[in-house]
Design a protein around this motif. Structure first.
Motif, PDB file in Angstrom:
ATOM      1  N   GLY A   1      -3.238  -0.091   4.206  1.00  0.00           N
ATOM      2  CA  GLY A   1      -2.731  -1.395   3.768  1.00  0.00           C
ATOM      3  C   GLY A   1      -2.989  -2.488   4.786  1.00  0.00           C
ATOM      4  O   GLY A   1      -3.339  -3.611   4.438  1.00  0.00           O
TER       5      GLY A   1
ATOM      6  N   THR B   1       2.369   1.548  -3.495  1.00  0.00           N
ATOM      7  CA  THR B   1       1.321   1.951  -4.439  1.00  0.00           C
ATOM      8  C   THR B   1       0.948   3.415  -4.249  1.00  0.00           C
ATOM      9  O   THR B   1       0.773   4.157  -5.223  1.00  0.00           O
ATOM     10  CB  THR B   1       0.067   1.065  -4.265  1.00  0.00           C
ATOM     11  OG1 THR B   1       0.441  -0.297  -4.383  1.00  0.00           O
ATOM     12  CG2 THR B   1      -0.976   1.391  -5.306  1.00  0.00           C
TER      13      THR B   1
ATOM     14  N   SER C   1       0.828  -1.211   0.000  1.00  0.00           N
ATOM     15  CA  SER C   1       0.000   0.000   0.000  1.00  0.00           C
ATOM     16  C   SER C   1       0.864   1.263   0.000  1.00  0.00           C
ATOM     17  O   SER C   1       0.566   2.222  -0.718  1.00  0.00           O
ATOM     18  CB  SER C   1      -0.917  -0.016   1.221  1.00  0.00           C
ATOM     19  OG  SER C   1      -1.722   1.118   1.237  1.00  0.00           O
TER      20      SER C   1
ATOM     21  N   THR D   1      -6.648  -3.314   4.585  1.00  0.00           N
ATOM     22  CA  THR D   1      -6.888  -4.081   3.361  1.00  0.00           C
ATOM     23  C   THR D   1      -6.442  -5.522   3.535  1.00  0.00           C
ATOM     24  O   THR D   1      -7.100  -6.454   3.071  1.00  0.00           O
ATOM     25  CB  THR D   1      -6.162  -3.432   2.170  1.00  0.00           C
ATOM     26  OG1 THR D   1      -6.595  -2.081   2.050  1.00  0.00           O
ATOM     27  CG2 THR D   1      -6.461  -4.158   0.871  1.00  0.00           C
TER      28      THR D   1
ATOM     29  N   PHE E   1      -5.557   1.594  -6.086  1.00  0.00           N
ATOM     30  CA  PHE E   1      -5.089   1.654  -4.705  1.00  0.00           C
ATOM     31  C   PHE E   1      -5.672   0.534  -3.849  1.00  0.00           C
ATOM     32  O   PHE E   1      -5.064   0.091  -2.878  1.00  0.00           O
ATOM     33  CB  PHE E   1      -5.435   3.018  -4.107  1.00  0.00           C
ATOM     34  CG  PHE E   1      -4.759   3.292  -2.808  1.00  0.00           C
ATOM     35  CD1 PHE E   1      -3.379   3.308  -2.710  1.00  0.00           C
ATOM     36  CD2 PHE E   1      -5.501   3.526  -1.668  1.00  0.00           C
ATOM     37  CE1 PHE E   1      -2.753   3.554  -1.499  1.00  0.00           C
ATOM     38  CE2 PHE E   1      -4.886   3.783  -0.455  1.00  0.00           C
ATOM     39  CZ  PHE E   1      -3.509   3.794  -0.378  1.00  0.00           C
TER      40      PHE E   1
ATOM     41  N   PRO F   1      -2.964  -3.851  -3.327  1.00  0.00           N
ATOM     42  CA  PRO F   1      -2.707  -4.534  -2.049  1.00  0.00           C
ATOM     43  C   PRO F   1      -3.527  -5.815  -1.868  1.00  0.00           C
ATOM     44  O   PRO F   1      -3.032  -6.790  -1.301  1.00  0.00           O
ATOM     45  CB  PRO F   1      -3.100  -3.497  -0.988  1.00  0.00           C
ATOM     46  CG  PRO F   1      -3.030  -2.191  -1.674  1.00  0.00           C
ATOM     47  CD  PRO F   1      -3.393  -2.459  -3.092  1.00  0.00           C
TER      48      PRO F   1
ATOM     49  N   LEU G   1      -1.090   5.477   4.670  1.00  0.00           N
ATOM     50  CA  LEU G   1      -0.949   4.366   3.721  1.00  0.00           C
ATOM     51  C   LEU G   1      -0.735   3.044   4.454  1.00  0.00           C
ATOM     52  O   LEU G   1      -1.296   2.015   4.076  1.00  0.00           O
ATOM     53  CB  LEU G   1       0.210   4.632   2.761  1.00  0.00           C
ATOM     54  CG  LEU G   1       0.046   5.797   1.789  1.00  0.00           C
ATOM     55  CD1 LEU G   1       1.325   6.020   1.003  1.00  0.00           C
ATOM     56  CD2 LEU G   1      -1.132   5.580   0.856  1.00  0.00           C
TER      57      LEU G   1
END
Length: 196
Positions: free
Chosen positions: A54, A24, A21, A57, A171, A175, A50
């Motif tokens: 991440g 990215t 993440s 996610t 985005f 991930p 971020l």
């Protein structure tokens, strides 16, 4: 799988999601009006955001992974093994076609080229992951890996697709794909008992 192995898998997947993440987030093209860094503290705060995204996610990815494991375990008990392989293949193809074409027909504002590229990217990553999984284990891993990497990833990213913004989709998808690939590729090593 014992608690120790699960916690290792959880933390490593969390780290994969966070690192991917961050990468990215810095590689995505962004406009100077929306994001501007005044000093180092702004950059560190952006990295922290971020990292958190991440990590979240990766947790979402792990929920999908364990849901698939339960589905697979149940389906193996219900369907003959060959039939379950065909069902997974058909569902993966339908999910891929839905992302590549159906969204464009239903929602006229969507870019068909962006959807086509998204579907092709998912397919390429899924085939690559399935190849390495089959090489590391056996040929029967092809279809379950393709199903997981295509169908489960698409189900996990449905919320991101509703945003209708290409950068947001990238985005979210990158991930998710990284976490899903890591989990499916490492699973046989986590489940393999240690040799005494």
């Amino acid at each position: 799988m014992n608690l120790k192995n699960w916690s290792k898998l959880f933390l490593k997947t969390l780290l994969v999601g966070a690192v991917v993440s961050i990468i990215t987030g810095f590689l995505l093209p962004f406009s100077r009006e929306s994001i501007s860094f005044k000093d180092v503290s702004d950059v560190l705060f952006y990295v922290l955001i971020l990292f958190g995204f991440g990590a979240l996610t990766s947790v979402y990815s792990q929920l999908g992974f364990f849901a698939y494991m339960i589905l697979n375990y149940t389906a193996i008990g219900v369907f003959p093994k060959k039939a379950w392989q065909y069902i997974q293949l058909v569902l993966a193809i339908l999910a891929l076609l839905e992302v590549m074409f159906f969204r464009s027909f239903v929602g006229k504002e969507n870019s068909q080229m962006a959807d086509l590229l998204l579907g092709l990217a998912i397919l390429v990553v899924a085939v690559a992951v399935a190849y390495f999984k089959a090489k590391a284990t056996n040929v029967t891993a092809w279809v379950p890996t393709l199903f997981f990497m295509i169908a489960v990833t698409i189900v996990e990213m449905v919320g991101g697709l509703k945003i209708n913004e290409n950068n947001a989709t990238i985005f979210i998808v990158v991930p998710l794909l990284a976490c899903n690939a890591y989990q499916i590729l490492i699973l046989h090593k986590v489940l393999k008992p240690k040799k005494s």
